[in-house]
Design a protein around this motif. Structure first.
Motif, PDB file in Angstrom:
ATOM      1  N   THR A 135       0.829  -1.218   0.000  1.00  0.00           N
ATOM      2  CA  THR A 135       0.000   0.000   0.000  1.00  0.00           C
ATOM      3  C   THR A 135       0.859   1.262   0.000  1.00  0.00           C
ATOM      4  O   THR A 135       0.423   2.311  -0.471  1.00  0.00           O
ATOM      5  CB  THR A 135      -0.952  -0.017   1.213  1.00  0.00           C
ATOM      6  OG1 THR A 135      -1.961  -1.016   0.963  1.00  0.00           O
ATOM      7  CG2 THR A 135      -1.646   1.319   1.412  1.00  0.00           C
TER       8      THR A 135
ATOM      9  N   LEU B 265     -10.955   0.372  -6.105  1.00  0.00           N
ATOM     10  CA  LEU B 265      -9.729   1.013  -5.661  1.00  0.00           C
ATOM     11  C   LEU B 265      -9.259   1.972  -6.743  1.00  0.00           C
ATOM     12  O   LEU B 265      -9.016   1.562  -7.879  1.00  0.00           O
ATOM     13  CB  LEU B 265      -8.640  -0.031  -5.396  1.00  0.00           C
ATOM     14  CG  LEU B 265      -8.904  -1.004  -4.246  1.00  0.00           C
ATOM     15  CD1 LEU B 265      -7.880  -2.132  -4.272  1.00  0.00           C
ATOM     16  CD2 LEU B 265      -8.858  -0.289  -2.902  1.00  0.00           C
TER      17      LEU B 265
ATOM     18  N   ASN C 112      -8.679   4.472   0.803  1.00  0.00           N
ATOM     19  CA  ASN C 112      -7.976   4.356  -0.477  1.00  0.00           C
ATOM     20  C   ASN C 112      -7.850   5.713  -1.155  1.00  0.00           C
ATOM     21  O   ASN C 112      -6.771   6.083  -1.642  1.00  0.00           O
ATOM     22  CB  ASN C 112      -8.734   3.381  -1.382  1.00  0.00           C
ATOM     23  CG  ASN C 112      -8.403   3.559  -2.864  1.00  0.00           C
ATOM     24  OD1 ASN C 112      -9.224   4.078  -3.625  1.00  0.00           O
ATOM     25  ND2 ASN C 112      -7.220   3.150  -3.271  1.00  0.00           N
TER      26      ASN C 112
END
Length: 389
Positions: A78, A185, A313
């Motif tokens: 991430t 996402l 996100n």
């Protein structure tokens, strides 16, 4: 004589140390404990590991359901690729008040690419993260986003996927095929990324793509897009793409910067152009039949957890992009932002308004009117905000 260790050597040694710690924790305490500790940065602390292990064991013991979520990428990605794996795990466990325990299966343990969507459809595992391109063979309607220049910006895509227009058409069809969409996402728009040795200048407009062997995924829409741009679309499986670019089998490709960095392209590219035609995005889906069998309150909890993760996100996107760009720039990659006039050339040559897209719109959206509803929704500001390139 003083010996100075090279930075790359230090990095390799740190990674090796982290891997040893992870394997030790995994063998002693279990894989899920190890990835939770890795995500929290506590692998080096025996006390923190023990605390994580106790918490995971208690959560698993008291949960009434176990939900396995399979992903392609490792925990920790991430930082440069906003996939939010640990966030989704934590949010689902908390928002369902412990009813569900989430077991993560990262780094392709249970498959890669389209195999992840197939696994969800068959309920081999309950949920997975996969690209929209790999989702489209099972839910073709999502491929609408690959029609250029109607929802290419991050904000447009975020507006679109939470709209009633999108959900009533795309999500309904996906559920008929066994999928419950949890969240999308945002990664950034697709680019034009040229291999080293192709040119000393960026590919700025469609005219620069004439004769270029452009790597594309298994999306008929993306193939038509680059054909309209004047390129020679060259389908290459994602796992084979780095070697194809290195060997000149393909000259260019189009993923977002974060995807290019995450998949090892930083040493084989020269220029990346931010022409922003379509979103490069991922989706978390789960098996619809499994979801419908859950108590209503638990279903609501999963949906709330998915919304929380979506917002996390969106907040992470610029940080992940900045990290990926810095690392790629250090490797010699250069970036180009087209002018408004150059973007217009892209849109004129390939955009959604061209008659070549009408049959695709009718087939996937059901009608031109339905597509227009979605186009309007993409431009109607939702309650969500996300930074654009």
């Amino acid at each position: 004589m003083k010996i100075t260790r090279k930075p790359d050597s230090d990095l390799a040694e740190r990674k090796l140390t982290e891997r040893r710690r992870f394997l030790t924790a995994s063998s002693k305490l279990g894989f899920t404990v190890a990835i939770a500790a890795a995500g929290a940065g506590t692998l080096a602390s025996k006390q923190a590991l023990a605390q994580t292990a106790a918490e995971e064991q208690q959560r698993q013991k008291t949960a009434k359901e176990t939900m396995t979520i399979a992903t392609e990428y490792r925990i920790g990605a991430t930082r440069w690729y906003p996939l939010m794996q640990l966030n989704l795990k934590e949010n689902i466990q908390n928002a369902t008040n412990g009813h569900i325990y989430v077991r993560l299966a990262p780094a392709g343990q249970l498959g890669m690419g389209a195999a992840l969507a197939q696994g969800v459809q068959a309920n081999t595992f309950q949920a997975a993260q996969h690209s929209i391109s790999n989702f489209s063979p099972f839910a073709p309607e999502v491929d609408l986003i690959n029609i250029p220049y109607w929802c290419g910006l991050n904000q447009e895509f975020a507006n679109l996927v939470v709209s009633d227009a999108w959900k009533s058409i795309v999500h309904r069809k996906a559920e008929e095929r066994g999928f419950k969409v949890l969240l999308y996402l945002v990664l950034d728009p697709r680019t034009v990324a040229a291999r080293k040795g192709l040119a000393n200048v960026p590919l700025k407009t469609p005219s620069d793509l004439k004769g270029i062997k452009f790597r594309v995924p298994a999306s008929a829409i993306l193939q038509q897009f680059y054909r309209l741009a004047g390129a020679n679309p060259t389908p290459v499986a994602w796992g084979e793409t780095p070697s194809a670019i290195q060997q000149g089998v393909a000259d260019a490709l189009d993923p977002a910067v974060v995807a290019l960095y995450s998949n090892g392209f930083k040493d084989i590219l020269s220029w990346i152009t931010f022409n922003k035609p379509v979103p490069d995005s991922q989706v978390y889906s789960c098996n619809a039949a499994w979801f419908r069998k859950l108590p209503a309150k638990v279903q609501e909890g999963i949906e709330f957890a998915s919304d929380i993760t979506f917002q996390q996100n969106l907040a992470q996107v610029p940080a992940s992009r900045a990290y990926a760009m810095a690392e790629m720039a250090a490797a010699g990659v250069k970036f180009y932002v087209p002018t408004a006039g150059e973007i217009k050339q892209w849109a004129d040559a390939c955009g959604y308004q061209r008659p070549e897209w009408d049959e695709t719109k009718k087939k996937l959206a059901g009608s031109l009117d339905n597509f227009e509803r979605m186009r309007v929704a993409a431009r109607a500001r939702s309650r969500y905000f996300v930074h654009d390139v």
